[in-house]
Write an enzyme that holds these catalytic residues in place. Sequence first.
Site, mmCIF file in Angstrom:
data_model
loop_
_atom_site.group_PDB
_atom_site.id
_atom_site.type_symbol
_atom_site.label_atom_id
_atom_site.label_comp_id
_atom_site.label_asym_id
_atom_site.label_seq_id
_atom_site.Cartn_x
_atom_site.Cartn_y
_atom_site.Cartn_z
ATOM 1 N N HIS A 131 0.935 -1.071 0.089
ATOM 2 C CA HIS A 131 0.023 -0.049 0.007
ATOM 3 C C HIS A 131 0.756 1.371 -0.054
ATOM 4 O O HIS A 131 0.662 2.334 -0.719
ATOM 5 C CB HIS A 131 -1.039 0.067 1.395
ATOM 6 C CG HIS A 131 -1.941 1.100 1.203
ATOM 7 N ND1 HIS A 131 -3.228 0.900 0.523
ATOM 8 C CD2 HIS A 131 -2.069 2.337 1.948
ATOM 9 C CE1 HIS A 131 -3.820 1.799 0.680
ATOM 10 N NE2 HIS A 131 -3.074 2.767 1.518
ATOM 11 N N HIS A 183 -10.302 2.309 -0.758
ATOM 12 C CA HIS A 183 -10.763 2.143 0.647
ATOM 13 C C HIS A 183 -11.173 0.660 0.507
ATOM 14 O O HIS A 183 -12.303 0.673 1.272
ATOM 15 C CB HIS A 183 -11.120 3.000 1.488
ATOM 16 C CG HIS A 183 -10.391 3.525 2.498
ATOM 17 N ND1 HIS A 183 -10.764 3.604 3.888
ATOM 18 C CD2 HIS A 183 -9.080 3.628 2.914
ATOM 19 C CE1 HIS A 183 -10.063 4.185 4.689
ATOM 20 N NE2 HIS A 183 -8.812 4.186 4.057
#
Lengths: 229, 762
Positions: free
Chosen positions: B53, B99
């Site tokens: 990420h 998300h």
Amino acid sequence: MKVGIVRFPGSNCDDDAWHAVVDHLGQDAVMLWHKAHDLEGADVIILPGGFSYGDYLRAGAIARFSPIMREVMAHAKRGGIVIGICNGFQIACEAHLLPGALLPNDAGYRSMPVTVRVERTDTPFTSAASAGQLLTMPIAHGEGRFTASADELDRLEGDGQVVFRYVDSTGNPTPASNPNGASRNIAGVCNGGRNVVGLMPHPERAMEPLLGSTDGLVLFESLLATVNA
Amino acid sequence: MTATPRPGDPAITPALVAEHGLTDEEYRRMVAMLGRDPTFTELGVVSALWSEHCSYKHSLPLLRALPTKAPWVLQGPGENAGVIAVGDGLAVAFKIESHNHPSAVEPYQGAATGVGGILRDVFTMGARPVAMLNSLRFGSLDSARVRYLVAGIVKGIGDYGNCVGIPTVAGDVMFDPSYEGNPLVNAMCVGLLREEELTRAKAEGVGNPIMAVGARTGRDGIHGASFASEDLSHESDAKRPRVQVGDPFTEKLLLEATLELIASGAVVAIQDMGAAGLASSSAEMAARGDVGVVIDTTKVPVREPGMTPYEILLSESQERMLVVAHRGRDDTVREILAKWDLQAAVIGEVIAEPVYRVTEGDHVVAEFPGTKLVTDCPVYTPEARESAAVAALRGQDAHTVPEVAEESDPAWTLEHLLSSPTIAGKHWIYRQYDSTVRTNTVRGPGAGDAAVLRIRGSRRGIAAKTDCNSRYVYLDPRNGGQIAVAEAARNVACVGARPRAITNCLNFGNPKKPEVYWQFREAVAGMGEACAALDTPVTGGNVSFYNENPSGAVFPTPTVGMIGILDDVERSVGMAFAAADHSIVLIGEPTDELGASEYLARIHGLTAGAPPRCDLAKERATIEALLDAIGAGRVQSAHDCSEGGLAVALAECCIANRHAMHGARVDLSRWAGLPQRALLFGEAQARVIVSTTHPGDVVAAARRHGVSAFHIGTTAPAGEGLFIAGIAKPLAAPLARLADAYHESLARAMAPAATQEQGISS
């Protein structure tokens, strides 16, 4: 005319109200910080939309205790004009400037254009409109279901305190035209003194053809006519 | 100085290293970088910063090949958000971010905090957010779990944006069983700034104080970045505590305070404390400025006593920013934050020594040489190989699929397609989003092919849209990646805006699987080709890998967030036919392509066939033709043909504006030689339906750019319905039925979620 626009930390329609007054009406406006103790000589106070202090408890429940609201309440008590829009309507109800309460919508948050009928033209926010005039404006709220006891509703109707009602395109207050389950399709009310008006729709978002509606203009023009009268 | 363990730190064992998601090789690399064994705090910091990420370790080499430059690009990838010039000294900052994993386990907070994070990315650039968009992917609405996810995610997005007061104006939503258990939530924010207000997240100036600003730091969201870097599994629900909790009211305060801070001139740099919190924001700001920093965790305002440096560095508590202030101006920062009832504390400073150092009081708990924490992250180019099974699906000939009996009436097929949740109107969703606050929304959700915002004090306007047909990408990632960009550009052009730049959100499965990495490589290459051809560089974005559930990877979904600029916002056009007796012109031409279509998916339950060809030169010419015609004031409405093809697009033009519908009489005899279902429902690219009072001028504009255009019909009063003639089985449908299918289907499909919706309201 000088309009004071109260800016709570979570207000988010304060700029829109400013543009309505200054850009579209050509009048003076002043932003009034929630911690301030002075209305700076404003003739008219607007409590704008938003989420005042986050509204995690109940919309407007905390805002009524802010320093500026003490001044706004005194202004209203003197007969001064106060307009509550959306969250401002919720705050005015919490502060007992207006009757009734605004509960969570029966079917959740709603953002859409609605049509309201002007029920009374003897208020500072509707004096330039005609009785029965239909206005199309956006709503955007989760807690706008106007509620009061049956007795109080009857009294409000009898005293002419119901100022706006949700209606369909032909002007009838049908269940389908009621976006939040408000009692008797009530979209806006005034106080007994008729100097405080609250409504859930956003007239400040209906001021120019580019954005799809100019129906809010007549309400702001009413303020000007009232103050200059 | 060297870092030493704190009393009570666990011993660094292979099991602990594995628990932190580091491979043996990565651990050896870390030890070599330090020249010693790491402390527990250092292990945590590296685990977060080298997570997929934060580090983009499987994607960076390919992303570097994307076009990122144009004269109007003021800030490309590598910052909190990209920025392009609009003209008149104005600029637009914009970015999209995923998300997905948090939303899969805690839909309401997961989606809400996604909105919060992308808002901060934009206002840290000095831009006032003016619009939000979101791109959502879900499994089938037949599943109660999916309906619960849809209800929670939509409410989370709505509640957050509504409270902060940023209108949500556009997006795209697609439903496919591949997203079961792993929905995609991609939020995009668009902000407006004056060019001179542009602020970057680059730490500079030895002696300048580093300040933590905004909310206090708590124990929520620790290792969220690592969580987002692994496959979702049945155990993922147990990781719900890694999902942060959003507070949009604090965000609103932080927004206003940040813009005041930037205007005050007291700050050098600002960055959101997002994924991997203080650790990544401080390390990245230092690396950008190539400076050293020291942070003392005892100075960080915390929510609870007893938090360790490990927890403070890795917390993903929301609504926090890291600020580098000018030396001596920290009081100004404190005053501005205090006005908004927020915290600001000096927690460290920029130092000359080339080191990233964290102390707990006097005790050094982590220390990395230079900027190696960021720059020494390993980079991988995994094996890539196309899945033979997908290649076989692509090879299927869609024309051999037998029709079902009901298809003898093409109106049945049309109605069935209009009620497909992917095609159907999304009113059930966007009625929960305030789309008109801030009074700039010229065209909001459902009104045009893209959202249109005016810019106060300027004639110009901004258009924005997200897009990605992931079924195309699944069946042919190169072509699908091109189409994702081309369709977004076409949509922006349909409202009259010139496509200018994109942000992308690349949602894929596990990159260590060769077939996933192949999809990724090909899709990114396709996007790059389209961006180059359409002159819309990439200015930033986000990669989200490991979008898998127990039954496999999601459709590869490289979502595009496109920004277009209108020279005259008064000239924008909507998608719905505006009046009766206007001419209907088709720019572009039908083909016999039926592969990868919504028709096959909806009517036949098939994901098969080759997606329609994307001819980038033709796409560009189509956009130029359209902009010419709209700019000349010759277009009354414009709508591109996408899912469901020509017939669905025509129907949408008739019924999109439910309060002012218009019929249409269309003749397609020119293409009677094509298979009828390909003609009506095939998804050939580079096509736009235009209604006009000057058909000759529109056709001429198309010809000037070498694009074919045909006068195919006339708009009519609503009562005449939609009538398509000149084909073997003419299509006749009353608008009421089409409108019911289009406008009510999503609400009907979601109706069983009502009770659950109450249960998750905040």
